[in-house]
Design an enzyme around this catalytic site. Sequence first.
Site, PDB file in Angstrom:
ATOM      1  N   TYR A  22       0.700  -1.018   0.087  1.00 48.12           N
ATOM      2  CA  TYR A  22       0.024  -0.154  -0.098  1.00 48.12           C
ATOM      3  C   TYR A  22       0.976   1.178   0.168  1.00 48.12           C
ATOM      4  CZ  TYR A  22      -3.412   3.510   1.040  1.00 48.12           C
ATOM      5  OH  TYR A  22      -4.211   4.866   1.584  1.00 48.12           O
ATOM      6  N   ARG A  66     -13.034   0.030 -20.916  1.00 50.25           N
ATOM      7  CA  ARG A  66     -13.882   0.134 -20.996  1.00 50.25           C
ATOM      8  C   ARG A  66     -14.096   1.895 -20.813  1.00 50.25           C
ATOM      9  NH1 ARG A  66     -14.832   2.654 -15.930  1.00 50.25           N
ATOM     10  NH2 ARG A  66     -13.934   1.109 -14.321  1.00 50.25           N
TER      11      ARG A  66
END
Length: 447
Positions: free
Chosen positions: A202, A292
């Site tokens: 992270y 997309r």
Amino acid sequence: MFNKILIANRGEIAVRIIRACREMNIQTVAVYSEIDKEALHTQLADEAICIGPAPAKDSYLDIKKIISAAIVTGANAIHPGFGFLSENSKFAKVCEECNITFIGPTGDMMDRMGNKSKARETMVENNIPVVPGSEGAVANVEEAVKIAEEIGYPVIIKASAGGGGRGMRIANDSDELYNSYKTASAEAKSAFGDDTMYVEKYITNPRHIEFQILADNYGNTVHLGERDCSMQRRHQKVLEESPSAAITDELRKKMGEVAVKAAKAINYRNAGTVEFLLNDTGEFYFIEMNTRIQVEHPVTEMVTGIDLIKGQIQIANGDKLDYSQKDINIKGHAIELRINAENPSKGFRPSPGDISFLHMPSGKDIRVDSAIYCGYKIPPTYDSMIAKLIVFDKDRKSAIKKLNSAIGEFIVEGVDTNIDFQYELINDDSFIRGNYNTSFIEKFMER
């Protein structure tokens, strides 16, 4: 060119696609669930066909019903929009088997890039920088813990088929990881039908930068500059802008070249978005590719003058890109706010219901993408986003001023919205200076 396109979606993106098709003299078919019978996209399309009850799994996620609707209405292409089946490789493959053009990449491309863990493997193979973590999907939580101990905490567990912030959890130790893994995988299974997970280090307080890609069927690939999507809440984007205040011309060129290289690694076609994390020393890491059109595509359209929906349709039709990278010019500055029917003071609780009064802003270089109208009943079944407010001006300072004026005119009565919350965000000194990262909203709300 296609004579009729079915839009396998709802809301503002369905309306956006219908409008692009109108300008291209292409007929459209809207599909809708029973609760969406009076939705705007059903009224604007040339034809509308009901595909089932309100739950998405029984309507907008039902491949057989959508394919049947295309066949019955004679649509020879399907645009999936974003969300729902837009990154479902099975859907793309079924379209191909039924001789219906899927307006997007092939199913195989989705499998390689839409699946986040497989995309990570592909990037490693092509020497593109990735965040330290598992090479691909992890077999179980025990393997996730082992990798986390090797790379060091904190880590983030992500769904391979994830998107929109779902199926993602941060863990600061092994106990948190055990709990996060179970929660995230269950969420991913429910949302995407796939509970495959992977693990990454992270990166604290990064910028989230994404590059818009367009690629045709003839090997021509270009990027259309970056979007800064660092304004996030629980991994859900709230505000996007282009260009980023954190990117120099030199860094933009470098990141753009890497984004194009990532797309070419799988011979990608159609529209896609390559996403990076950028740290405060200028190092960047590939995190995923969205196969997309994105919610935030309007800001790219505003600064480049290129219609991305039309571009998608033209590429799917077999047209060549009529421009190269040297022809892409980023001019001015654009900012988008996502307007949601939710109550920020009550934990951003969704606020479905009837819109009793509505006034949307307008004016030079002010754009509102929406599917709501006065008297419309916002259903409780789907995402809470009801509109996108986008402004454009000569530079960032001017764009922020215009945005302030425009949001002051945005009035929605009958339901709660995040309009006032967005107003506070864009008037924060740190945002005005361009000094923010992915943890900004979390800290903003703690004040």
